[in-house]
Design a protein around this motif. Structure first.
Motif, PDB file in Angstrom:
ATOM      1  N   MET A   1       0.850  -1.180   0.000  1.00  0.00           N
ATOM      2  CA  MET A   1       0.000   0.000   0.000  1.00  0.00           C
ATOM      3  C   MET A   1       0.891   1.237   0.000  1.00  0.00           C
ATOM      4  O   MET A   1       1.806   1.337   0.818  1.00  0.00           O
ATOM      5  N   LEU A   2       0.619   2.144  -0.905  1.00  0.00           N
ATOM      6  CA  LEU A   2       1.371   3.395  -0.957  1.00  0.00           C
ATOM      7  C   LEU A   2       0.719   4.430  -0.047  1.00  0.00           C
ATOM      8  O   LEU A   2      -0.507   4.493   0.080  1.00  0.00           O
ATOM      9  N   TYR A   3       1.579   5.243   0.561  1.00  0.00           N
ATOM     10  CA  TYR A   3       1.133   6.351   1.406  1.00  0.00           C
ATOM     11  C   TYR A   3       1.935   7.589   1.020  1.00  0.00           C
ATOM     12  O   TYR A   3       3.134   7.496   0.753  1.00  0.00           O
ATOM     13  N   VAL A   4       1.262   8.733   1.014  1.00  0.00           N
ATOM     14  CA  VAL A   4       1.960  10.000   0.830  1.00  0.00           C
ATOM     15  C   VAL A   4       1.968  10.716   2.174  1.00  0.00           C
ATOM     16  O   VAL A   4       0.956  10.750   2.886  1.00  0.00           O
ATOM     17  N   LEU A   5       3.139  11.212   2.518  1.00  0.00           N
ATOM     18  CA  LEU A   5       3.346  11.855   3.806  1.00  0.00           C
ATOM     19  C   LEU A   5       3.786  13.293   3.552  1.00  0.00           C
ATOM     20  O   LEU A   5       4.738  13.525   2.796  1.00  0.00           O
ATOM     21  N   HIS A   6       3.058  14.239   4.106  1.00  0.00           N
ATOM     22  CA  HIS A   6       3.472  15.642   4.123  1.00  0.00           C
ATOM     23  C   HIS A   6       3.756  15.978   5.579  1.00  0.00           C
ATOM     24  O   HIS A   6       2.854  15.871   6.420  1.00  0.00           O
ATOM     25  N   ALA A   7       4.990  16.328   5.857  1.00  0.00           N
ATOM     26  CA  ALA A   7       5.401  16.614   7.230  1.00  0.00           C
ATOM     27  C   ALA A   7       5.947  18.034   7.286  1.00  0.00           C
ATOM     28  O   ALA A   7       6.848  18.384   6.519  1.00  0.00           O
ATOM     29  N   HIS A  63       0.943  -2.481   5.445  1.00  0.00           N
ATOM     30  CA  HIS A  63      -0.219  -1.984   6.182  1.00  0.00           C
ATOM     31  C   HIS A  63       0.202  -0.771   7.010  1.00  0.00           C
ATOM     32  O   HIS A  63       1.388  -0.497   7.203  1.00  0.00           O
ATOM     33  N   GLU A  64      -0.811  -0.046   7.487  1.00  0.00           N
ATOM     34  CA  GLU A  64      -0.555   1.195   8.211  1.00  0.00           C
ATOM     35  C   GLU A  64       0.227   0.968   9.501  1.00  0.00           C
ATOM     36  O   GLU A  64       1.006   1.824   9.913  1.00  0.00           O
ATOM     37  N   GLN A  65       0.053  -0.165  10.136  1.00  0.00           N
ATOM     38  CA  GLN A  65       0.787  -0.454  11.367  1.00  0.00           C
ATOM     39  C   GLN A  65       2.297  -0.451  11.112  1.00  0.00           C
ATOM     40  O   GLN A  65       3.069   0.076  11.921  1.00  0.00           O
ATOM     41  N   ALA A  66       2.742  -1.014   9.995  1.00  0.00           N
ATOM     42  CA  ALA A  66       4.164  -1.014   9.646  1.00  0.00           C
ATOM     43  C   ALA A  66       4.646   0.409   9.370  1.00  0.00           C
ATOM     44  O   ALA A  66       5.759   0.786   9.762  1.00  0.00           O
ATOM     45  N   TRP A  70       7.603   2.404  11.549  1.00  0.00           N
ATOM     46  CA  TRP A  70       8.735   3.124  10.957  1.00  0.00           C
ATOM     47  C   TRP A  70       8.737   4.584  11.427  1.00  0.00           C
ATOM     48  O   TRP A  70       9.768   5.118  11.844  1.00  0.00           O
ATOM     49  N   LEU A  71       7.580   5.211  11.378  1.00  0.00           N
ATOM     50  CA  LEU A  71       7.481   6.628  11.713  1.00  0.00           C
ATOM     51  C   LEU A  71       7.870   6.894  13.165  1.00  0.00           C
ATOM     52  O   LEU A  71       8.514   7.908  13.457  1.00  0.00           O
ATOM     53  N   ASP A  72       7.525   6.004  14.068  1.00  0.00           N
ATOM     54  CA  ASP A  72       7.877   6.181  15.483  1.00  0.00           C
ATOM     55  C   ASP A  72       9.384   6.260  15.701  1.00  0.00           C
ATOM     56  O   ASP A  72       9.840   6.862  16.680  1.00  0.00           O
ATOM     57  N   ALA A  73      10.176   5.658  14.810  1.00  0.00           N
ATOM     58  CA  ALA A  73      11.634   5.658  14.942  1.00  0.00           C
ATOM     59  C   ALA A  73      12.316   6.631  13.980  1.00  0.00           C
ATOM     60  O   ALA A  73      13.538   6.769  14.013  1.00  0.00           O
ATOM     61  N   GLU A  74      11.552   7.303  13.137  1.00  0.00           N
ATOM     62  CA  GLU A  74      12.103   8.239  12.150  1.00  0.00           C
ATOM     63  C   GLU A  74      12.831   9.381  12.861  1.00  0.00           C
ATOM     64  O   GLU A  74      12.261  10.023  13.759  1.00  0.00           O
TER      65      GLU A  74
END
Length: 95
Positions: A1-7, A63-66, A70-74
């Motif tokens: 699943m692809l996700y786009v992230l704007h931070a 999936h979003e959980q993965a 990843w984001l929690d450790a970014e």
């Protein structure tokens, strides 16, 4: 699943210093994401004046959980570079 992230970065006086300090770790993480098939593309979001104000990434996770793991450790998250993160599922155009 692809996700786009704007931070979007914090805007306090130390924000750019935090970004620059975390940047090598962020890039190393992005290289690892790419090696593992999770990084599609990304780069800096810029103000009209050309100043970095955040980041955009397209990532691929099963999936979003993965993605969240990843984001929690970014480094830009743990280093308090990104203040606001908007994540949406993304469908790449097939043209």
């Amino acid at each position: 699943m692809l996700y786009v992230l704007h931070a979007y970065d914090f805007t306090d006086e130390q924000a750019l210093d935090r970004r620059l300090a975390a940047r090598p770790h962020h890039f190393e993480g992005a290289r690892q994401l790419k090696a593992n098939g999770h990084f599609v593309m990304g780069g800096a979001l810029l103000s009209p004046e050309g100043t970095m104000i955040g980041s955009m990434m397209v990532v691929d996770f099963e999936h979003e959980q993965a993605l969240r793991q990843w984001l929690d450790a970014e480094p830009y998250v743990t280093g308090q570079v990104w203040e606001k993160i908007d994540i949406k599922p993304f469908r790449q155009a097939d043209i």
